[in-house]
Scaffold this motif. Structure first.
Motif, PDB file in Angstrom:
ATOM      1  N   THR A 190     -54.590 -12.898   1.972  1.00 45.25           N
ATOM      2  CA  THR A 190     -53.463 -12.307   2.697  1.00 45.25           C
ATOM      3  C   THR A 190     -53.053 -10.978   2.079  1.00 45.25           C
ATOM      4  O   THR A 190     -52.770 -10.005   2.793  1.00 45.25           O
ATOM      5  CB  THR A 190     -52.271 -13.275   2.710  1.00 45.25           C
ATOM      6  N   ARG A 191     -53.017 -10.917   0.748  1.00 45.21           N
ATOM      7  CA  ARG A 191     -52.660  -9.653   0.083  1.00 45.21           C
ATOM      8  C   ARG A 191     -53.659  -8.557   0.417  1.00 45.21           C
ATOM      9  O   ARG A 191     -53.276  -7.396   0.645  1.00 45.21           O
ATOM     10  CB  ARG A 191     -52.618  -9.836  -1.439  1.00 45.21           C
ATOM     11  N   ILE A 192     -54.924  -8.904   0.456  1.00 41.82           N
ATOM     12  CA  ILE A 192     -55.938  -7.899   0.769  1.00 41.82           C
ATOM     13  C   ILE A 192     -55.720  -7.332   2.167  1.00 41.82           C
ATOM     14  O   ILE A 192     -55.802  -6.115   2.388  1.00 41.82           O
ATOM     15  CB  ILE A 192     -57.348  -8.501   0.614  1.00 41.82           C
ATOM     16  N   ARG A 193     -55.409  -8.214   3.119  1.00 40.39           N
ATOM     17  CA  ARG A 193     -55.178  -7.763   4.485  1.00 40.39           C
ATOM     18  C   ARG A 193     -53.885  -6.945   4.588  1.00 40.39           C
ATOM     19  O   ARG A 193     -53.864  -5.849   5.152  1.00 40.39           O
ATOM     20  CB  ARG A 193     -55.107  -8.963   5.434  1.00 40.39           C
ATOM     21  N   ILE A 194     -52.796  -7.505   4.076  1.00 38.27           N
ATOM     22  CA  ILE A 194     -51.489  -6.877   4.251  1.00 38.27           C
ATOM     23  C   ILE A 194     -51.387  -5.572   3.467  1.00 38.27           C
ATOM     24  O   ILE A 194     -50.962  -4.527   3.990  1.00 38.27           O
ATOM     25  CB  ILE A 194     -50.355  -7.840   3.837  1.00 38.27           C
ATOM     26  N   GLU A 195     -51.763  -5.607   2.196  1.00 37.38           N
ATOM     27  CA  GLU A 195     -51.667  -4.383   1.409  1.00 37.38           C
ATOM     28  C   GLU A 195     -52.731  -3.374   1.803  1.00 37.38           C
ATOM     29  O   GLU A 195     -52.542  -2.162   1.632  1.00 37.38           O
ATOM     30  CB  GLU A 195     -51.714  -4.705  -0.080  1.00 37.38           C
ATOM     31  N   GLY A 196     -53.843  -3.865   2.346  1.00 41.59           N
ATOM     32  CA  GLY A 196     -54.831  -2.946   2.895  1.00 41.59           C
ATOM     33  C   GLY A 196     -54.258  -2.154   4.057  1.00 41.59           C
ATOM     34  O   GLY A 196     -54.521  -0.953   4.213  1.00 41.59           O
ATOM     35  N   TRP A 197     -53.464  -2.815   4.865  1.00 45.52           N
ATOM     36  CA  TRP A 197     -52.791  -2.140   5.977  1.00 45.52           C
ATOM     37  C   TRP A 197     -51.739  -1.169   5.452  1.00 45.52           C
ATOM     38  O   TRP A 197     -51.625  -0.023   5.922  1.00 45.52           O
ATOM     39  CB  TRP A 197     -52.150  -3.183   6.891  1.00 45.52           C
ATOM     40  N   ALA A 198     -50.988  -1.606   4.441  1.00 47.44           N
ATOM     41  CA  ALA A 198     -49.948  -0.748   3.879  1.00 47.44           C
ATOM     42  C   ALA A 198     -50.539   0.502   3.231  1.00 47.44           C
ATOM     43  O   ALA A 198     -49.997   1.607   3.376  1.00 47.44           O
ATOM     44  CB  ALA A 198     -49.117  -1.529   2.851  1.00 47.44           C
ATOM     45  N   ARG A 240     -51.489   3.036   5.867  1.00 51.07           N
ATOM     46  CA  ARG A 240     -50.349   3.811   6.350  1.00 51.07           C
ATOM     47  C   ARG A 240     -49.906   4.830   5.297  1.00 51.07           C
ATOM     48  O   ARG A 240     -49.546   5.963   5.629  1.00 51.07           O
ATOM     49  CB  ARG A 240     -49.180   2.870   6.674  1.00 51.07           C
ATOM     50  N   ALA A 241     -49.912   4.430   4.025  1.00 50.08           N
ATOM     51  CA  ALA A 241     -49.494   5.335   2.952  1.00 50.08           C
ATOM     52  C   ALA A 241     -50.431   6.539   2.859  1.00 50.08           C
ATOM     53  O   ALA A 241     -49.981   7.677   2.679  1.00 50.08           O
ATOM     54  CB  ALA A 241     -49.459   4.584   1.624  1.00 50.08           C
ATOM     55  N   ILE A 242     -51.729   6.311   2.986  1.00 51.16           N
ATOM     56  CA  ILE A 242     -52.695   7.412   2.929  1.00 51.16           C
ATOM     57  C   ILE A 242     -52.506   8.359   4.105  1.00 51.16           C
ATOM     58  O   ILE A 242     -52.599   9.592   3.967  1.00 51.16           O
ATOM     59  CB  ILE A 242     -54.129   6.852   2.877  1.00 51.16           C
ATOM     60  N   ALA A 243     -52.216   7.795   5.265  1.00 49.40           N
ATOM     61  CA  ALA A 243     -52.019   8.630   6.455  1.00 49.40           C
ATOM     62  C   ALA A 243     -50.778   9.505   6.330  1.00 49.40           C
ATOM     63  O   ALA A 243     -50.751  10.634   6.836  1.00 49.40           O
ATOM     64  CB  ALA A 243     -51.922   7.743   7.694  1.00 49.40           C
ATOM     65  N   ALA A 286     -60.376   0.794 -15.335  1.00 48.11           N
ATOM     66  CA  ALA A 286     -61.343   1.337 -14.389  1.00 48.11           C
ATOM     67  C   ALA A 286     -61.054   0.853 -12.966  1.00 48.11           C
ATOM     68  O   ALA A 286     -61.226   1.605 -11.994  1.00 48.11           O
ATOM     69  CB  ALA A 286     -62.759   0.946 -14.803  1.00 48.11           C
ATOM     70  N   GLU A 287     -60.601  -0.402 -12.842  1.00 48.42           N
ATOM     71  CA  GLU A 287     -60.240  -0.916 -11.518  1.00 48.42           C
ATOM     72  C   GLU A 287     -59.092  -0.108 -10.920  1.00 48.42           C
ATOM     73  O   GLU A 287     -59.111   0.273  -9.742  1.00 48.42           O
ATOM     74  CB  GLU A 287     -59.836  -2.391 -11.625  1.00 48.42           C
ATOM     75  N   HIS A 288     -58.068   0.153 -11.738  1.00 47.77           N
ATOM     76  CA  HIS A 288     -56.926   0.920 -11.255  1.00 47.77           C
ATOM     77  C   HIS A 288     -57.324   2.357 -10.927  1.00 47.77           C
ATOM     78  O   HIS A 288     -56.858   2.936  -9.935  1.00 47.77           O
ATOM     79  CB  HIS A 288     -55.810   0.902 -12.293  1.00 47.77           C
ATOM     80  N   GLU A 289     -58.175   2.945 -11.758  1.00 47.55           N
ATOM     81  CA  GLU A 289     -58.614   4.316 -11.503  1.00 47.55           C
ATOM     82  C   GLU A 289     -59.406   4.409 -10.202  1.00 47.55           C
ATOM     83  O   GLU A 289     -59.279   5.384  -9.460  1.00 47.55           O
ATOM     84  CB  GLU A 289     -59.447   4.832 -12.671  1.00 47.55           C
ATOM     85  N   ALA A 290     -60.201   3.389  -9.916  1.00 49.89           N
ATOM     86  CA  ALA A 290     -60.979   3.400  -8.667  1.00 49.89           C
ATOM     87  C   ALA A 290     -60.066   3.360  -7.450  1.00 49.89           C
ATOM     88  O   ALA A 290     -60.300   4.063  -6.455  1.00 49.89           O
ATOM     89  CB  ALA A 290     -61.940   2.215  -8.653  1.00 49.89           C
ATOM     90  N   ILE A 291     -59.011   2.547  -7.512  1.00 54.48           N
ATOM     91  CA  ILE A 291     -58.058   2.486  -6.405  1.00 54.48           C
ATOM     92  C   ILE A 291     -57.354   3.827  -6.238  1.00 54.48           C
ATOM     93  O   ILE A 291     -57.238   4.368  -5.131  1.00 54.48           O
ATOM     94  CB  ILE A 291     -57.017   1.378  -6.636  1.00 54.48           C
ATOM     95  N   ALA A 292     -56.867   4.375  -7.359  1.00 55.29           N
ATOM     96  CA  ALA A 292     -56.133   5.644  -7.304  1.00 55.29           C
ATOM     97  C   ALA A 292     -57.028   6.779  -6.816  1.00 55.29           C
ATOM     98  O   ALA A 292     -56.599   7.607  -6.002  1.00 55.29           O
ATOM     99  CB  ALA A 292     -55.566   5.967  -8.680  1.00 55.29           C
ATOM    100  N   LYS A 293     -58.252   6.826  -7.307  1.00 58.76           N
ATOM    101  CA  LYS A 293     -59.166   7.899  -6.908  1.00 58.76           C
ATOM    102  C   LYS A 293     -59.392   7.888  -5.402  1.00 58.76           C
ATOM    103  O   LYS A 293     -59.360   8.941  -4.747  1.00 58.76           O
ATOM    104  CB  LYS A 293     -60.498   7.738  -7.637  1.00 58.76           C
ATOM    105  N   PRO A 339     -61.204   3.405   3.691  1.00 58.82           N
ATOM    106  CA  PRO A 339     -62.108   2.277   3.419  1.00 58.82           C
ATOM    107  C   PRO A 339     -62.358   2.058   1.930  1.00 58.82           C
ATOM    108  O   PRO A 339     -62.385   0.912   1.464  1.00 58.82           O
ATOM    109  CB  PRO A 339     -63.393   2.671   4.149  1.00 58.82           C
ATOM    110  N   ALA A 340     -62.536   3.147   1.177  1.00 58.62           N
ATOM    111  CA  ALA A 340     -62.791   3.007  -0.259  1.00 58.62           C
ATOM    112  C   ALA A 340     -61.568   2.462  -0.983  1.00 58.62           C
ATOM    113  O   ALA A 340     -61.689   1.643  -1.893  1.00 58.62           O
ATOM    114  CB  ALA A 340     -63.199   4.353  -0.856  1.00 58.62           C
ATOM    115  N   ALA A 341     -60.375   2.902  -0.591  1.00 57.57           N
ATOM    116  CA  ALA A 341     -59.150   2.406  -1.226  1.00 57.57           C
ATOM    117  C   ALA A 341     -58.958   0.927  -0.929  1.00 57.57           C
ATOM    118  O   ALA A 341     -58.601   0.143  -1.820  1.00 57.57           O
ATOM    119  CB  ALA A 341     -57.949   3.210  -0.733  1.00 57.57           C
ATOM    120  N   GLN A 342     -59.195   0.516   0.301  1.00 63.16           N
ATOM    121  CA  GLN A 342     -59.050  -0.893   0.658  1.00 63.16           C
ATOM    122  C   GLN A 342     -60.075  -1.753  -0.068  1.00 63.16           C
ATOM    123  O   GLN A 342     -59.770  -2.849  -0.525  1.00 63.16           O
ATOM    124  CB  GLN A 342     -59.181  -1.053   2.170  1.00 63.16           C
ATOM    125  N   GLN A 343     -61.295  -1.261  -0.186  1.00 64.64           N
ATOM    126  CA  GLN A 343     -62.337  -2.018  -0.881  1.00 64.64           C
ATOM    127  C   GLN A 343     -62.007  -2.169  -2.365  1.00 64.64           C
ATOM    128  O   GLN A 343     -62.144  -3.264  -2.937  1.00 64.64           O
ATOM    129  CB  GLN A 343     -63.689  -1.320  -0.708  1.00 64.64           C
TER     130      GLN A 343
END
Length: 254
Positions: free
Chosen positions: A116-124, A127-130, A215-222, A230-234
């Motif tokens: 659920t977190r992956i789906r919901i925060e992936g959506w959030a 929107r934040a990136i947009a 490294a996990e956090h850096e990958a998300i931030a990058k 797609p890369a941020a959600q993954q």
């Protein structure tokens, strides 16, 4: 030198980013159950929450008021206040005519929570990136910078979470989706984050093998800073799935 060291080289920009972040409304500002942060109820909540996270109060165990009052060094009123907050966070459950119990661990709940977190925060984060601007980007960079400057584990107690690291970790995840324009979506993210806290603490205690969480956090931030949805959600999904790898194999959950 990686992209983050380059971005953080300008100390003036970093200091400015800490000021700019105050212009973006925080997601995790308050918990679901209102307690004044300077109150005895808030202190009782912190003590009881820690006792649950560290296993002093075992999953499914009854919570007796005299034991909680002795642990907190407080009267019954702030303990009741703290329990109400813990119930909203899913850490404590109530039973009709039987009082309170520590919420049991559940393999099904963990897997459902992560999905659920992956789906919901992936959506959030989409929107934040947009919608995110340079203030949003500055907040991500500064929160990542201060997060990577602390160890995740407590000194002398490596099975326990460093409390300051935990605060900075929450701040980083808050920053990632702070530009999302849906208050309802952010409220759901906040509730899911609170539910996941207990499993994160358990995961830390039983982790085996190396894990490069920076490294996990850096990958998300990058990915977020590159506005690559797609890369941020993954990257975010892979980060959350780390918990599932350990807990069902090492803890007797249903």
């Amino acid at each position: 030198m990686n992209i983050y060291h380059c971005m953080f080289a300008d100390s003036q920009y970093l200091r400015k980013s800490w000021l700019l972040r105050k212009r973006i409304s925080p997601m995790f500002g308050s918990t679901q159950h209102p307690i004044s942060e300077g109150s005895r109820g808030a202190e009782a909540w912190r003590i009881l929450r820690e006792a649950i996270f560290t296993g002093r109060f075992q999953p499914g165990a009854p919570l007796r008021f005299h034991e909680m009052q002795a642990l907190c060094g407080m009267s019954v009123s702030p303990v009741r206040e703290a329990l109400a907050r813990l119930v909203t966070e899913g850490l404590v459950v109530t039973e009709h005519n039987r009082g309170y119990r520590v919420a049991p661990l559940s393999r099904h709940e963990l897997e459902d929570l992560v999905r659920t977190r992956i789906r919901i925060e992936g959506w959030a984060i989409e929107r934040a990136i947009a919608l995110g601007d340079e203030l949003w980007e500055a907040r991500i960079m500064s929160s990542l910078h201060v997060l990577t400057r602390l160890p995740r584990r407590r000194a002398g107690e490596p099975r326990l979470m460093n409390e300051e690291w935990e605060r900075r970790h929450k701040d980083f995840h808050e920053a990632l989706i702070a530009a999302c324009d849906s208050a309802s979506l952010l409220q759901i993210c906040r509730a899911l984050s609170a539910r996941a806290d207990r499993y994160r603490h358990i995961s830390l205690a039983i982790e085996t093998g190396p894990r490069d969480i920076d490294a996990e956090h850096e990958a998300i931030a990058k990915a977020a800073l590159a506005h690559d949805v797609p890369a941020a959600q993954q990257a975010l999904g892979a980060h959350y799935e780390k918990m599932v790898r350990y807990i069902p194999l090492h803890v007797g959950v249903d």
